[in-house]
Write an enzyme that holds these catalytic residues in place. Structure first.
Site, PDB file in Angstrom:
ATOM      1  N   THR A   1     -46.794  13.727 -27.380  1.00 55.91           N
ATOM      2  CA  THR A   1     -47.005  14.993 -26.678  1.00 55.91           C
ATOM      3  C   THR A   1     -45.677  15.630 -26.295  1.00 55.91           C
ATOM      4  O   THR A   1     -44.681  14.926 -26.076  1.00 55.91           O
ATOM      5  CB  THR A   1     -47.835  14.761 -25.402  1.00 55.91           C
ATOM      6  OG1 THR A   1     -47.856  15.958 -24.611  1.00 55.91           O
ATOM      7  CG2 THR A   1     -47.259  13.653 -24.550  1.00 55.91           C
ATOM      8  N   ASP A   2     -45.675  16.956 -26.179  1.00 59.95           N
ATOM      9  CA  ASP A   2     -44.469  17.643 -25.707  1.00 59.95           C
ATOM     10  C   ASP A   2     -44.165  17.323 -24.250  1.00 59.95           C
ATOM     11  O   ASP A   2     -43.038  17.523 -23.779  1.00 59.95           O
ATOM     12  CB  ASP A   2     -44.581  19.156 -25.899  1.00 59.95           C
ATOM     13  CG  ASP A   2     -45.770  19.795 -25.193  1.00 59.95           C
ATOM     14  OD1 ASP A   2     -46.559  19.065 -24.543  1.00 59.95           O
ATOM     15  OD2 ASP A   2     -45.929  21.032 -25.303  1.00 59.95           O
ATOM     16  N   GLU A   3     -45.150  16.790 -23.509  1.00 60.90           N
ATOM     17  CA  GLU A   3     -44.944  16.531 -22.087  1.00 60.90           C
ATOM     18  C   GLU A   3     -43.919  15.423 -21.830  1.00 60.90           C
ATOM     19  O   GLU A   3     -43.416  15.303 -20.706  1.00 60.90           O
ATOM     20  CB  GLU A   3     -46.273  16.213 -21.416  1.00 60.90           C
ATOM     21  CG  GLU A   3     -47.227  17.390 -21.439  1.00 60.90           C
ATOM     22  CD  GLU A   3     -48.465  17.168 -20.581  1.00 60.90           C
ATOM     23  OE1 GLU A   3     -48.330  16.627 -19.472  1.00 60.90           O
ATOM     24  OE2 GLU A   3     -49.553  17.553 -21.032  1.00 60.90           O
TER      25      GLU A   3
ATOM     26  N   TYR B   1     -49.150  10.344 -16.796  1.00 61.06           N
ATOM     27  CA  TYR B   1     -49.570  10.494 -18.192  1.00 61.06           C
ATOM     28  C   TYR B   1     -48.375  10.585 -19.126  1.00 61.06           C
ATOM     29  O   TYR B   1     -48.244   9.816 -20.086  1.00 61.06           O
ATOM     30  CB  TYR B   1     -50.453  11.735 -18.363  1.00 61.06           C
ATOM     31  CG  TYR B   1     -50.525  12.215 -19.791  1.00 61.06           C
ATOM     32  CD1 TYR B   1     -51.058  11.400 -20.786  1.00 61.06           C
ATOM     33  CD2 TYR B   1     -50.047  13.480 -20.147  1.00 61.06           C
ATOM     34  CE1 TYR B   1     -51.107  11.837 -22.106  1.00 61.06           C
ATOM     35  CE2 TYR B   1     -50.103  13.919 -21.454  1.00 61.06           C
ATOM     36  CZ  TYR B   1     -50.632  13.102 -22.432  1.00 61.06           C
ATOM     37  OH  TYR B   1     -50.673  13.527 -23.741  1.00 61.06           O
TER      38      TYR B   1
ATOM     39  N   LYS C   1     -46.881   8.043 -22.113  1.00 61.00           N
ATOM     40  CA  LYS C   1     -46.684   8.442 -23.505  1.00 61.00           C
ATOM     41  C   LYS C   1     -45.228   8.266 -23.931  1.00 61.00           C
ATOM     42  O   LYS C   1     -44.955   7.838 -25.058  1.00 61.00           O
ATOM     43  CB  LYS C   1     -47.122   9.891 -23.708  1.00 61.00           C
ATOM     44  CG  LYS C   1     -48.625  10.104 -23.619  1.00 61.00           C
ATOM     45  CD  LYS C   1     -49.381   9.359 -24.709  1.00 61.00           C
ATOM     46  CE  LYS C   1     -49.141   9.952 -26.087  1.00 61.00           C
ATOM     47  NZ  LYS C   1     -49.963   9.265 -27.136  1.00 61.00           N
TER      48      LYS C   1
END
Length: 268
Positions: free
Chosen positions: A61-63, A88, A92
């Site tokens: 994810t970009d997060e 989260y 990741k």
């Protein structure tokens, strides 16, 4: 069980989508995110290593990059340092590091993809777009965090899948590829677009207390992947229209999903 499954099926490729992915859930129950996203990834990596698979594609994810400011000229690239801000995204990022470690230590052939916010058919209605569609269809208040000015880059799920397929077959071993839709919108813009498309009143919007640690903006530079030949098919306008129409035509699916445990989560 996983190891016996790998031995039985003799997989050539692993495309690892599986994850706990909802930021709000990670704030209320971070432990399950570590269990699924970190430990779960390590189990798959070990099974893949033993089975000597041809390629492991890890969907991230970009997060994991943290947040950007509101300067529209700044973007996440594959060289952006990881700086996750939620349980989260931290889980990741940890799984990303594990995948890279298995590549460096054991020679596991792999690529990592990092995508922006997905949307489309069959989207579980805890996320912004399907939740908004559902609430508007039911003439219920639509909760919007803070002032609604947080920005996300939206990627249609079919464009995402096409990108992953390309990385699986043509991505270079050991490389990271960002997947973005060139579709930045504030959360408030997204909600208003859905309300207008369904012919309802913006009085349904209800501003609520902001999420803890809410990142301001995510935006991806996907030029590395585009050099492999990928381009998104959907604009946000065409994609959100298709998604709204699908949800309207499949309201019975939504109604079944929102019963039971999901209703308890929303109440919490």
């Amino acid at each position: 069980m996983i190891f016996s499954l790998f031995e039985k099926e003799q997989f050539d490729y692993i495309v690892h989508f599986a994850a706990e992915s909802h930021v709000d859930r990670s704030i209320t129950d971070p432990g399950i995110f570590v269990q699924t996203n970190v430990i779960g990834t390590q189990v798959l990596l070990e099974a893949a290593r033993r089975a000597e698979i041809t390629k492991f594609v890890h969907v991230s994810t970009d997060e994991v990059y943290g947040e950007l400011d509101f300067d529209p000229t700044t973007f996440f690239t594959e060289e952006t340092p990881l700086k996750p801000n939620s349980p989260y995204s931290a889980s990741k990022a940890s799984s990303d590091f594990l995948v890279q470690a298995y590549h460096h230590t054991y020679g596991l052939p792999m690529s990592i993809t990092r995508c922006s916010n997905n949307y489309g058919p069959y989207h579980f209605p805890e996320k912004l777009i399907p939740l908004t569609i559902l609430r508007v269809l039911n003439d219920e208040k639509v909760p919007v965090y803070g002032d609604g000015q947080n920005i996300r880059d939206w990627l249609h799920v079919l464009d995402h899948c096409a990108a992953i397929d390309l990385v699986l077959h043509d991505g270079l071993d050991g490389e990271v590829y960002n997947i973005g839709g060139h579709n930045e919108r504030t959360n408030l813009q997204v909600v208003k677009t859905i309300i207008q498309a369904l012919g309802k009143s913006e009085e349904l919007i209800e501003f609520v207390e902001d999420r803890l640690g809410h990142d301001k903006r995510y935006a991806i530079d996907p030029s590395k992947l585009e050099r492999l030949g990928w381009k998104p098919i959907f604009t946000f306008e065409s994609g959100i229209h298709q998604t709204i129409q699908w949800n309207v035509e499949n309201k019975d699916w939504l109604d079944r999903i929102i019963s039971g445990q999901y209703a308890q989560y929303i109440a919490k």
